[in-house]
Design an enzyme around this catalytic site. Sequence first.
Site, PDB file in Angstrom:
ATOM      1  N   ARG A  51      -2.434   1.262 -13.004  1.00 44.85           N
ATOM      2  CA  ARG A  51      -3.628   1.857 -13.605  1.00 44.85           C
ATOM      3  C   ARG A  51      -4.570   2.454 -12.558  1.00 44.85           C
ATOM      4  O   ARG A  51      -5.473   3.203 -12.884  1.00 44.85           O
ATOM      5  CB  ARG A  51      -4.347   0.853 -14.487  1.00 44.85           C
ATOM      6  CG  ARG A  51      -5.130  -0.168 -13.735  1.00 44.85           C
ATOM      7  CD  ARG A  51      -5.893  -1.081 -14.632  1.00 44.85           C
ATOM      8  NE  ARG A  51      -6.052  -2.329 -13.910  1.00 44.85           N
ATOM      9  CZ  ARG A  51      -6.620  -3.382 -14.394  1.00 44.85           C
ATOM     10  NH1 ARG A  51      -7.061  -3.380 -15.610  1.00 44.85           N
ATOM     11  NH2 ARG A  51      -6.731  -4.474 -13.673  1.00 44.85           N
ATOM     12  N   LYS A 148       8.189 -13.587 -14.164  1.00 44.50           N
ATOM     13  CA  LYS A 148       7.619 -14.885 -14.486  1.00 44.50           C
ATOM     14  C   LYS A 148       6.098 -14.802 -14.376  1.00 44.50           C
ATOM     15  O   LYS A 148       5.617 -13.922 -13.657  1.00 44.50           O
ATOM     16  CB  LYS A 148       8.191 -15.951 -13.563  1.00 44.50           C
ATOM     17  CG  LYS A 148       7.530 -16.045 -12.176  1.00 44.50           C
ATOM     18  CD  LYS A 148       8.016 -17.246 -11.424  1.00 44.50           C
ATOM     19  CE  LYS A 148       6.923 -17.863 -10.616  1.00 44.50           C
ATOM     20  NZ  LYS A 148       7.294 -18.949  -9.762  1.00 44.50           N
ATOM     21  N   ASP A 177      14.670 -14.640 -12.971  1.00 42.93           N
ATOM     22  CA  ASP A 177      14.353 -15.796 -12.135  1.00 42.93           C
ATOM     23  C   ASP A 177      15.079 -15.509 -10.822  1.00 42.93           C
ATOM     24  O   ASP A 177      16.308 -15.610 -10.756  1.00 42.93           O
ATOM     25  CB  ASP A 177      14.869 -17.095 -12.766  1.00 42.93           C
ATOM     26  CG  ASP A 177      14.487 -18.309 -11.930  1.00 42.93           C
ATOM     27  OD1 ASP A 177      14.446 -18.179 -10.688  1.00 42.93           O
ATOM     28  OD2 ASP A 177      14.232 -19.379 -12.488  1.00 42.93           O
ATOM     29  N   HIS A 178      14.321 -15.130  -9.803  1.00 40.31           N
ATOM     30  CA  HIS A 178      14.992 -14.599  -8.615  1.00 40.31           C
ATOM     31  C   HIS A 178      15.865 -15.636  -7.918  1.00 40.31           C
ATOM     32  O   HIS A 178      16.738 -15.282  -7.137  1.00 40.31           O
ATOM     33  CB  HIS A 178      13.996 -13.952  -7.653  1.00 40.31           C
ATOM     34  CG  HIS A 178      13.084 -14.915  -6.978  1.00 40.31           C
ATOM     35  ND1 HIS A 178      11.934 -15.374  -7.555  1.00 40.31           N
ATOM     36  CD2 HIS A 178      13.162 -15.509  -5.779  1.00 40.31           C
ATOM     37  CE1 HIS A 178      11.353 -16.208  -6.734  1.00 40.31           C
ATOM     38  NE2 HIS A 178      12.069 -16.317  -5.638  1.00 40.31           N
ATOM     39  N   LYS A 182      20.133 -15.378  -5.775  1.00 40.26           N
ATOM     40  CA  LYS A 182      20.456 -15.749  -4.393  1.00 40.26           C
ATOM     41  C   LYS A 182      21.962 -15.922  -4.233  1.00 40.26           C
ATOM     42  O   LYS A 182      22.635 -16.473  -5.093  1.00 40.26           O
ATOM     43  CB  LYS A 182      19.727 -17.044  -4.016  1.00 40.26           C
ATOM     44  CG  LYS A 182      18.230 -16.805  -3.856  1.00 40.26           C
ATOM     45  CD  LYS A 182      17.537 -18.043  -3.363  1.00 40.26           C
ATOM     46  CE  LYS A 182      16.054 -17.832  -3.281  1.00 40.26           C
ATOM     47  NZ  LYS A 182      15.634 -17.104  -2.085  1.00 40.26           N
ATOM     48  N   GLU A 216       7.968 -25.881   0.398  1.00 35.81           N
ATOM     49  CA  GLU A 216       7.299 -24.739   1.034  1.00 35.81           C
ATOM     50  C   GLU A 216       6.285 -25.257   2.047  1.00 35.81           C
ATOM     51  O   GLU A 216       5.714 -26.338   1.849  1.00 35.81           O
ATOM     52  CB  GLU A 216       6.554 -23.908  -0.005  1.00 35.81           C
ATOM     53  CG  GLU A 216       7.445 -23.305  -1.066  1.00 35.81           C
ATOM     54  CD  GLU A 216       6.624 -22.585  -2.121  1.00 35.81           C
ATOM     55  OE1 GLU A 216       6.558 -21.356  -2.055  1.00 35.81           O
ATOM     56  OE2 GLU A 216       6.047 -23.243  -2.992  1.00 35.81           O
ATOM     57  N   ASP A 235       5.072 -23.955 -12.481  1.00 36.37           N
ATOM     58  CA  ASP A 235       5.347 -22.858 -11.562  1.00 36.37           C
ATOM     59  C   ASP A 235       6.769 -22.918 -10.988  1.00 36.37           C
ATOM     60  O   ASP A 235       7.361 -21.885 -10.700  1.00 36.37           O
ATOM     61  CB  ASP A 235       4.324 -22.893 -10.409  1.00 36.37           C
ATOM     62  CG  ASP A 235       4.339 -21.631  -9.573  1.00 36.37           C
ATOM     63  OD1 ASP A 235       4.282 -20.543 -10.170  1.00 36.37           O
ATOM     64  OD2 ASP A 235       4.414 -21.731  -8.336  1.00 36.37           O
ATOM     65  N   HIS A 240      12.624 -22.442 -11.844  1.00 33.70           N
ATOM     66  CA  HIS A 240      13.577 -22.377 -10.726  1.00 33.70           C
ATOM     67  C   HIS A 240      14.418 -23.648 -10.578  1.00 33.70           C
ATOM     68  O   HIS A 240      15.641 -23.587 -10.481  1.00 33.70           O
ATOM     69  CB  HIS A 240      12.843 -22.126  -9.403  1.00 33.70           C
ATOM     70  CG  HIS A 240      11.961 -20.917  -9.424  1.00 33.70           C
ATOM     71  ND1 HIS A 240      12.365 -19.723  -9.959  1.00 33.70           N
ATOM     72  CD2 HIS A 240      10.697 -20.721  -8.985  1.00 33.70           C
ATOM     73  CE1 HIS A 240      11.373 -18.845  -9.842  1.00 33.70           C
ATOM     74  NE2 HIS A 240      10.358 -19.423  -9.258  1.00 33.70           N
ATOM     75  N   LYS A 331       4.113 -27.753  -2.120  1.00 32.56           N
ATOM     76  CA  LYS A 331       3.533 -26.841  -1.140  1.00 32.56           C
ATOM     77  C   LYS A 331       2.975 -27.648   0.022  1.00 32.56           C
ATOM     78  O   LYS A 331       2.725 -28.842  -0.117  1.00 32.56           O
ATOM     79  CB  LYS A 331       2.421 -26.025  -1.795  1.00 32.56           C
ATOM     80  CG  LYS A 331       2.971 -25.122  -2.900  1.00 32.56           C
ATOM     81  CD  LYS A 331       2.007 -24.065  -3.299  1.00 32.56           C
ATOM     82  CE  LYS A 331       2.601 -23.150  -4.342  1.00 32.56           C
ATOM     83  NZ  LYS A 331       3.639 -22.248  -3.815  1.00 32.56           N
TER      84      LYS A 331
HETATM   85  P1  NAD Z   1      -0.452  -7.754  -8.361  1.00 34.49           P
HETATM   86  O1  NAD Z   1      -1.747  -8.227  -8.917  1.00 34.49           O
HETATM   87  O2  NAD Z   1      -0.290  -7.613  -6.892  1.00 34.49           O
HETATM   88  O3  NAD Z   1      -0.146  -6.309  -8.996  1.00 34.49           O
HETATM   89  C1  NAD Z   1      -0.344  -6.021 -10.338  1.00 34.49           C
HETATM   90  C2  NAD Z   1       0.056  -4.598 -10.634  1.00 34.49           C
HETATM   91  O4  NAD Z   1      -0.160  -4.367 -12.023  1.00 34.49           O
HETATM   92  C3  NAD Z   1      -0.719  -3.523  -9.883  1.00 34.49           C
HETATM   93  O5  NAD Z   1       0.153  -2.439  -9.599  1.00 34.49           O
HETATM   94  C4  NAD Z   1      -1.745  -3.058 -10.915  1.00 34.49           C
HETATM   95  O6  NAD Z   1      -2.153  -1.698 -10.770  1.00 34.49           O
HETATM   96  C5  NAD Z   1      -0.947  -3.186 -12.181  1.00 34.49           C
HETATM   97  N1  NAD Z   1      -1.801  -3.370 -13.359  1.00 34.49           N
HETATM   98  C6  NAD Z   1      -2.713  -4.342 -13.578  1.00 34.49           C
HETATM   99  N2  NAD Z   1      -3.300  -4.158 -14.780  1.00 34.49           N
HETATM  100  C7  NAD Z   1      -2.754  -3.040 -15.313  1.00 34.49           C
HETATM  101  C8  NAD Z   1      -2.934  -2.354 -16.529  1.00 34.49           C
HETATM  102  N3  NAD Z   1      -3.819  -2.743 -17.445  1.00 34.49           N
HETATM  103  N4  NAD Z   1      -2.187  -1.254 -16.751  1.00 34.49           N
HETATM  104  C9  NAD Z   1      -1.291  -0.812 -15.831  1.00 34.49           C
HETATM  105  N5  NAD Z   1      -1.062  -1.434 -14.674  1.00 34.49           N
HETATM  106  C10 NAD Z   1      -1.785  -2.530 -14.412  1.00 34.49           C
HETATM  107  O7  NAD Z   1       0.672  -8.675  -8.998  1.00 34.49           O
HETATM  108  P2  NAD Z   1       2.095  -9.071  -8.355  1.00 34.49           P
HETATM  109  O8  NAD Z   1       1.886 -10.162  -7.373  1.00 34.49           O
HETATM  110  O9  NAD Z   1       2.797  -7.844  -7.919  1.00 34.49           O
HETATM  111  O10 NAD Z   1       2.829  -9.734  -9.600  1.00 34.49           O
HETATM  112  C11 NAD Z   1       3.344  -8.976 -10.666  1.00 34.49           C
HETATM  113  C12 NAD Z   1       4.141  -9.910 -11.594  1.00 34.49           C
HETATM  114  O11 NAD Z   1       5.220 -10.466 -10.865  1.00 34.49           O
HETATM  115  C13 NAD Z   1       3.335 -11.090 -12.130  1.00 34.49           C
HETATM  116  O12 NAD Z   1       3.786 -11.409 -13.427  1.00 34.49           O
HETATM  117  C14 NAD Z   1       3.703 -12.230 -11.177  1.00 34.49           C
HETATM  118  O13 NAD Z   1       3.558 -13.489 -11.782  1.00 34.49           O
HETATM  119  C15 NAD Z   1       5.148 -11.887 -10.908  1.00 34.49           C
HETATM  120  N6  NAD Z   1       5.650 -12.430  -9.631  1.00 34.49           N
HETATM  121  C16 NAD Z   1       5.095 -12.043  -8.442  1.00 34.49           C
HETATM  122  C17 NAD Z   1       5.601 -12.548  -7.249  1.00 34.49           C
HETATM  123  C18 NAD Z   1       5.045 -12.110  -5.922  1.00 34.49           C
HETATM  124  O14 NAD Z   1       5.603 -12.521  -4.908  1.00 34.49           O
HETATM  125  N7  NAD Z   1       4.005 -11.319  -5.873  1.00 34.49           N
HETATM  126  C19 NAD Z   1       6.661 -13.453  -7.265  1.00 34.49           C
HETATM  127  C20 NAD Z   1       7.222 -13.827  -8.481  1.00 34.49           C
HETATM  128  C21 NAD Z   1       6.705 -13.304  -9.650  1.00 34.49           C
END
Ligand code: NAD
Length: 483
Positions: A51, A148, A177-178, A182, A216, A235, A240, A331
């Site tokens: 966004r 997730k 589920d990454h 693996k 971790e 979590d 996992h 953790k």
């Molecule tokens: P983040 O907050 O870094 O990024 C969120 C993204 O969503 C951004 O690109 C933002 O612009 C977009 N966004 C937010 N609201 C929006 C809207 N209303 N319309 C359009 N786009 C919108 O989040 P993240 O860490 O990248 O995580 C994303 C998903 O992946 C989450 O569900 C998180 O639980 C999951 N996840 C993340 C990780 C990680 O390592 N970061 C690991 C496992 C799972």
Amino acid sequence: MVSRVIPVDPFDLVIFGGTGDLARRKILPGLYRRYLDGQMPGEACIIGVARGDMDTDGYRAFVETSVREFVAKKWCDAKILKAFIERISFVQLDATGDQGWDELKAATKPDRVQAFYFSVGPSLFGPIAERLHTHEIAGPDARIVVEKPFGHDEASARALNETLARHFAEHQIYRIDHYLGKETVQNLMALRFGNMLFEPLWNAQYVDHIQITVAETVGVEGRGSYYDKSGAMRDMVQNHLMQLLCLTAMEPPSKFEPNAVRDEKLKIIRALDQVEPGDMVRGQYRGNDEVASYLEDAETDASMTESFIAMKLHISNWRWNGTPFYLRTGKRLRGRVSEIVVRFKEPPHSIFEEDTGQTANELSIRLQPNEGMDLKVTIKEPGPGGMRLIDVPLDMTFADALGEEAAEAPDAYERLIMDVIRGNQTLFMRGDEVEAAWAWTDPIIAGWEKRADKPKLYDAFSTGPEEALMLLHKDGRRWREIR
Ligand code: NAD
């Protein structure tokens, strides 16, 4: 880089949350590696959606920076990176509104493989699924990839399944589920079902117990207020560790095929007994001079959320009756390690003298670090001095055994994304599996909430609370050391 790959069909991959942390660190660098490896066809298109204020040029610069930061320098070939970047475009939209969807529709073609990766917060999963449908963007063969957390409890997971099912069929939904992506996890299946050596012993008659550890060293830090609403049980364990448990304990599926594998995993979840309070230890880390405590990270004085959990589980079926499974995750522990350890029983009768040092065999399957397996076997200590026995590892670190190629094997995310494009759901969770995992989890959480159980404190960079050690000691067993 591994080169024995079969290219997938041309595809359009739309990444909702294309500027987020997950996209930056894992998804985009992973796609570049698949491109470099020749697996991603030249006609494939990647469309970032977010966004925030951005255009295609800005997004391409973002992607290039991510690749340069998270892909080893030796693989960042300027010419190939340029060609990869040309496959990328950007659409700006707010997933909760109705602007911008026409641009997205114009950017994807429903007559080729379409994958929509929901790399956004869970509150957006439903609204995006709905809009892909109402704006007629997703073709009949489109796939959605859902990150997730998948629900917070059974009711919310069921509600999310129902929302997604209004717009997509189950065979189109890829709940990621990454851990399942693996290399070693898939090797667990190869080890169990591709060899005659282990499966006959893989049961309560020969296995004393099984340990699954995901430790971790990091704390919750910047994610404190988010994490505090979930804790280690929601979590890590519900998803996992549960998946690792299922793959370790399940019966052989008739085929390595999505529903056959997922049926067997589901049977394990349904066969899990409820956990007695005395078979479970929850913890919270203390701070020290260098790191903050859990409570400081979580920005609250009174949190009862666990950053550590250890538990003893029983699977009520013929194969595992009497063999406990010990799970632990936390953790701020001493090391970063994920492993499954199968401890076999001692021989029923020892022909050697008592003090020869004979112990039991142990198979450990390491997910990280140094993916691989080792089997501890007892041999005679070489040299004079009589019959003294020692344990030696039959070590199979993939990088050592299979060379450079294994060390460069695709990361879990890139492997799973390619599975989505190929339409293979074997390594993704089915809706009923997720609901069953929550159905087992919910009463456990409700139990400690009702009892107002306080987590036990443990030192940062330790192995968790003392009580977690006692959980095994009282059964005459011990955890494998976290190094
Ligand atoms: P983040 O907050 O870094 O990024 C969120 C993204 O969503 C951004 O690109 C933002 O612009 C977009 N966004 C937010 N609201 C929006 C809207 N209303 N319309 C359009 N786009 C919108 O989040 P993240 O860490 O990248 O995580 C994303 C998903 O992946 C989450 O569900 C998180 O639980 C999951 N996840 C993340 C990780 C990680 O390592 N970061 C690991 C496992 C799972």
